[in-house]
Design an enzyme around this catalytic site. Structure first.
Site, short mmCIF file in Angstrom:
data_model
loop_
_atom_site.label_atom_id
_atom_site.label_comp_id
_atom_site.label_asym_id
_atom_site.label_seq_id
_atom_site.Cartn_x
_atom_site.Cartn_y
_atom_site.Cartn_z
N HIS A 1 82.35 45.75 -26.80
CA HIS A 1 82.84 45.44 -25.45
C HIS A 1 83.90 44.35 -25.45
O HIS A 1 84.37 43.95 -24.39
CB HIS A 1 81.68 45.04 -24.54
CG HIS A 1 80.92 46.21 -24.04
ND1 HIS A 1 81.37 47.00 -22.99
CD2 HIS A 1 79.75 46.76 -24.43
CE1 HIS A 1 80.50 47.96 -22.75
NE2 HIS A 1 79.51 47.85 -23.62
N LYS B 1 85.57 52.81 -25.93
CA LYS B 1 85.57 52.06 -24.66
C LYS B 1 87.01 51.75 -24.26
O LYS B 1 87.72 52.63 -23.81
CB LYS B 1 84.66 50.85 -24.78
CG LYS B 1 83.21 51.32 -24.82
CD LYS B 1 82.20 50.26 -25.14
CE LYS B 1 80.81 50.87 -25.04
NZ LYS B 1 79.86 50.33 -25.98
N SER C 1 76.45 43.97 -23.85
CA SER C 1 76.82 45.11 -23.01
C SER C 1 76.10 45.14 -21.67
O SER C 1 76.60 45.73 -20.73
CB SER C 1 76.57 46.41 -23.77
OG SER C 1 75.27 46.44 -24.31
C1 LIG Z 1 78.82 51.13 -26.72
C2 LIG Z 1 78.39 50.22 -27.79
C3 LIG Z 1 78.29 50.68 -29.10
C4 LIG Z 1 78.48 52.12 -29.46
O1 LIG Z 1 79.80 52.52 -29.37
P1 LIG Z 1 80.17 54.07 -29.27
O2 LIG Z 1 81.53 54.15 -29.78
O3 LIG Z 1 80.02 54.45 -27.84
O4 LIG Z 1 79.17 54.80 -30.13
C5 LIG Z 1 77.95 49.76 -30.08
N1 LIG Z 1 77.71 48.48 -29.78
C6 LIG Z 1 77.79 48.01 -28.52
C7 LIG Z 1 77.53 46.56 -28.24
C8 LIG Z 1 78.11 48.87 -27.48
O5 LIG Z 1 78.17 48.42 -26.24
#
Ligand SMILES: *Cc1c(COP(=O)(O)O)cnc(C)c1O
Length: 402
Positions: A217, A248, A189
């Site tokens: 991601h 996302k 990320s």
């Molecule tokens: C954003 C993210 C999460 C968490 O996801 P949410 O749905 O926002 O709680 C988990 N793992 C990674 C690698 C992320 O970038």
């Protein structure tokens, strides 16, 4: 108690002290407040900016199909689910969404959590116990790290994307009596680079490990129609636990775990966020369903293609202006600054100039590795990306970043 006459003390004074210290160092940025919709051109804190800050990769947060599905679900089923999944909070919508995701990801079964964070933390801590071993990439997401800690398993960290270092750990622990898990983000990320998934799968098979990938991601970004890193590398059937997010690219909220039917039914019984926290409101489940229907259509494929075309275009324009971001292989573009206070200043000046890209410093990234992080979306117009590249260069130059 007799009144001793001493002044009443504030037991939280140390928090105020620490906060003042962060403020003095210039590393306590204020929350930016969005007025209106999460779009590529939008208004934060009263200023119209080009938005390079959102994970809304495909522009689905405001897509009409998702809005419509959410509104219809509210009308039909109300605002909330009213209970945890294991009591009375499993609605038909939740089951349909899980089935739809499992089909999309080409796996037996899927369980949806309230967030990607709870999906990771709840799954790792349910599947592993204190006799077990977790072998984890050093840049894995915080939710994986928290899940690993909650599991009480032994955690060994391999150097970022370093397959040999991972193998070294597995060889050193060859006689480990418990279960072993290799875990990696699919797309990292903060650097936007992609995990060496086929090689990690080889290691998992060779050393009899469970293989788990967090595709937060990568969902909606990598692979055919955004099916993720397993599809991108054609590693179907080699990853036992696939995590994805609905927050996302999918444009709503939530997380999911894909795997065998038995894994999912076990998580129904043991994953603590599933057991102890209320399920999604109907609107969220319905919006996610609409998103997957869209991803599975020609429009979805077109959006993913547009995302990658925009990414290529923006990276080329940034490189032309002297920016470097060697590691990034995805729409996540980290611009290295180093010093956290300077990164926050870079972000603040960009915002004043009309571009919103957040600075990230400790504890999101390591001390001394602060950066600006820009994220491209399929919804960006070329003219906005071009203007953003110009503004980035204008602001970066006097700060000595390029
Ligand atoms: C954003 C993210 C999460 C968490 O996801 P949410 O749905 O926002 O709680 C988990 N793992 C990674 C690698 C992320 O970038």
């Amino acid at each position: 108690m007799p009144d001793t006459g001493t002044q009443k003390q504030n037991p939280l004074q140390y928090i105020t002290d620490q906060l003042n210290d962060l403020r003095a160092k210039g590393v306590a940025p204020k929350l930016r407040v969005l007025e209106g919709e999460q779009k590529t051109l939008c208004t934060f804190d009263g200023r119209e900016v080009i938005n390079l800050a959102s994970n809304n990769y495909l522009g689905l947060t405001t897509h009409k199909a998702l809005r419509k599905a959410a509104l219809e679900a509210v009308r039909k089923y109300g605002a909330g689910a009213g209970a945890v999944r294991t009591i009375a909070g499993t609605m038909k919508l939740h089951m349909e969404l899980e089935e739809q995701i499992a089909r999309f990801k080409n796996v037996e079964a899927c369980v949806v959590f309230q967030s990607g964070f709870t999906a990771n933390a709840g799954t790792v801590s349910a599947v592993l116990g204190k006799e077990d071993l977790i072998v984890s990439d050093e840049l894995n997401h915080a939710s994986i790290i928290d899940g690993a800690r909650l599991s009480k398993a032994t955690i060994k960290v391999f150097k970022h994307k370093d397959v040999q270092d991972c193998e070294r750990i597995l060889e050193e622990t060859a006689a480990w009596p418990g279960h072993k898990l290799i875990i990696t983000d699919g797309v990292f990320s903060m650097d936007g680079d992609i995990a060496p998934l086929p090689q990690l799968c080889d290691l998992a098979e060779k050393h009899n490990c469970i293989m788990m990938v967090d595709d937060a991601h990568a969902s909606g970004v990598l692979g055919r129609g955004g099916r993720g890193s397993i599809d991108h590398f054609n590693c179907h059937g080699r990853v036992h636990i696939q995590v994805g997010t609905l927050s996302k690219a999918i444009g709503a909220m939530g997380g999911y775990v894909c795997g065998s039917r038995d894994l999912i039914e076990f998580l129904y019984l043991r994953a603590r966020p599933f057991l102890f926290s209320t399920s999604h409101p109907p609107a969220t489940a319905a919006a996610c369903q609409a998103a997957f229907t869209l991803l599975d259509s020609p429009e979805g494929e077109k959006l993913v293609k547009k995302l990658w075309a925009n990414t290529k275009y923006f990276k080329r324009e940034l490189k032309r202006r002297g920016f470097k971001f060697a590691a990034s292989e995805t729409p996540i573009i980290p611009i290295h600054v180093g010093d956290a206070a300077k990164a926050f200043e870079f972000s603040r000046q960009l915002f004043e100039a009309g571009v919103f890209a957040p600075a990230v410093g400790f504890p999101t990234v390591a001390e001394g590795k602060a950066r600006l992080r820009a994220i491209v979306s399929a919804a960006h117009k070329r003219e906005h990306l071009l203007r953003a590249a110009d503004i980035l260069a204008e602001v970066a130059k006097p700060l000595g970043i390029i």
